[in-house]
Design a protein around this motif. Structure first.
Motif, PDB file in Angstrom:
ATOM      1  N   HIS A 117      -0.344   1.792   8.846  1.00 51.31           N
ATOM      2  CA  HIS A 117      -0.050   2.407   7.557  1.00 51.31           C
ATOM      3  C   HIS A 117       0.465   3.834   7.734  1.00 51.31           C
ATOM      4  CE1 HIS A 117      -2.938  -0.750   5.958  1.00 51.31           C
ATOM      5  NE2 HIS A 117      -1.877  -0.924   5.226  1.00 51.31           N
ATOM      6  N   LEU A 134      -5.790  -4.947  -2.969  1.00 50.37           N
ATOM      7  CA  LEU A 134      -5.327  -3.563  -3.086  1.00 50.37           C
ATOM      8  C   LEU A 134      -5.408  -3.111  -4.533  1.00 50.37           C
ATOM      9  CD1 LEU A 134      -3.746  -0.953  -2.163  1.00 50.37           C
ATOM     10  CD2 LEU A 134      -1.646  -2.266  -2.592  1.00 50.37           C
ATOM     11  N   ALA A 172       0.824  -1.210   0.000  1.00 49.22           N
ATOM     12  CA  ALA A 172       0.000   0.000   0.000  1.00 49.22           C
ATOM     13  C   ALA A 172       0.852   1.251   0.000  1.00 49.22           C
ATOM     14  CB  ALA A 172      -0.928  -0.006   1.219  1.00 49.22           C
ATOM     15  N   ALA A 189      -4.938   4.704  -3.150  1.00 48.37           N
ATOM     16  CA  ALA A 189      -4.738   3.285  -2.879  1.00 48.37           C
ATOM     17  C   ALA A 189      -5.859   2.807  -1.957  1.00 48.37           C
ATOM     18  CB  ALA A 189      -3.380   3.048  -2.216  1.00 48.37           C
ATOM     19  N   ASP A 205      -8.208   1.912   3.899  1.00 42.63           N
ATOM     20  CA  ASP A 205      -8.130   0.514   4.321  1.00 42.63           C
ATOM     21  C   ASP A 205      -9.509   0.178   4.894  1.00 42.63           C
ATOM     22  OD1 ASP A 205      -7.496  -1.964   5.258  1.00 42.63           O
ATOM     23  OD2 ASP A 205      -6.106  -1.296   6.804  1.00 42.63           O
ATOM     24  N   ILE A 252      -7.646  -0.617  -0.052  1.00 43.86           N
ATOM     25  CA  ILE A 252      -7.616  -2.022   0.344  1.00 43.86           C
ATOM     26  C   ILE A 252      -9.033  -2.422   0.748  1.00 43.86           C
ATOM     27  CG2 ILE A 252      -6.667  -3.738   1.927  1.00 43.86           C
ATOM     28  CD1 ILE A 252      -4.303  -1.807   2.385  1.00 43.86           C
TER      29      ILE A 252
END
Length: 313
Positions: free
Chosen positions: A39, A306, A17, A241, A105, A243
């Motif tokens: 993260h 992802l 990620a 990005a 996320d 997830i």
């Protein structure tokens, strides 16, 4: 190994990620789902003194952890809001269109699942709550004890993709007439008894609990709003990005990114070249799934996907 997963929080697809964000030392980044900060800490490690990171989360426990990190690192600030509201917050800070990367996320975090008091898990008995922000909105117990049978069935089917939703809804309504639901184990047992076909290696209440949680927290509505907000807030060349952990989320993300990469459909007979169609995103690579090594260390990562896209110039 099981105890290790339960007692420590492991950020899923951590390296992948952060790589997808293509972090610049002097950049401005957003972690839309701070969680416990895995993260965010990885992004901060790549930022220089001039870099900045803003974290968002609805969960008060996540905000408490984020506040501790903010006290340690002046480049970071945390905000208790849904990522669906990031555009409003960033506009207040005069940062609209200036963000170099946004990470989402999705879903429920391991600390939330492992805390029986939060009411997310059917594996541990706890109060039937399921709210990511326990101070706002309707709890799962309040909803399950008041919603109509058809509404319950629709939620289990639409958000949980549960094919026995009507049987389960009927069983729930019949049982609550005798005694209201207050505990996760109680609801899970009623759903389990109403499920005639258990899936191998999956608790029979898995899909139903997923559906209720997604509905209670407006997760898909927040995702739709968050994706739109993210694209609007990114600077040219900025990365998004995402997830996801189940098919509904991933389908939404994939379709959104592809649509923004192709642009609005135009009639075939219009004399317009593909390069004249306005697009906002460019797809970066293919969907990424956890490695065998990560799955061994963290089995909960098994369904993670992802996807990365870049804001079109």
């Amino acid at each position: 190994m099981t105890m290790q997963v339960e007692l420590t929080h492991t950020s899923v697809l951590l390296d992948e990620a952060v790589e997808g964000l293509a972090v610049r030392p002097d950049g401005l980044y957003v972690d839309g789902t701070f969680g416990r900060g895995g993260h965010s800490r990885a992004v901060l490690e790549r930022l220089g003194p001039g870099g900045r990171l803003i974290g968002f989360d609805k969960d008060p426990q996540a905000i408490a952890e984020g506040s501790r990190l903010a006290a340690e690192d002046g480049r970071f600030v945390v905000v208790q809001r849904s990522f669906a509201e990031m555009a409003d917050e960033l506009r207040l800070r005069e940062l609209a269109g200036k963000v170099d990367g946004i990470l989402l996320d999705l879903g429920v975090s391991s600390p939330q699942l492992d805390d029986a008091g939060r009411g997310f898990s059917f594996m541990q008995d706890g109060p039937l709550d399921m709210r990511m922000d326990p101070d706002r909105g309707q709890s799962a117990a309040e909803w399950i004890n008041s919603a109509g049978e058809s509404e319950i069935a629709d939620v289990l089917y639409t958000y949980g993709e549960e094919r026995f939703s009507r049987r389960m809804a009927r069983a729930i309504v019949e049982r609550r007439e005798q005694q209201p639901f207050t505990r996760t184990a109680d609801l899970a047992d009623v759903i389990k008894q109403a499920n005639p076909a258990w899936e191998k290696h999956k608790h029979p209440a898995t899909r139903a609990f997923q559906g209720i949680r997604i509905y209670i927290n407006r997760e898909l509505e927040d995702l739709a709003a968050g994706l739109e907000a993210a694209v609007a807030m990114l600077s040219p060349g900025g990365r998004l990005a995402v997830i996801s952990f189940h098919s509904l989320e991933d389908r939404m993300v994939k379709q959104f990114m592809r649509r923004e990469a192709k642009g609005a459909p135009v009639p075939r007979d219009l004399p317009i070249r593909q390069d004249q169609i306005a697009t906002r995103l460019k797809l970066i690579g293919k969907a990424i799934k956890p490695s065998a090594t990560e799955l061994t260390a963290n089995p909960r990562a098994r369904s993670a996907v992802l996807r990365v896209a870049e804001r079109h110039l």
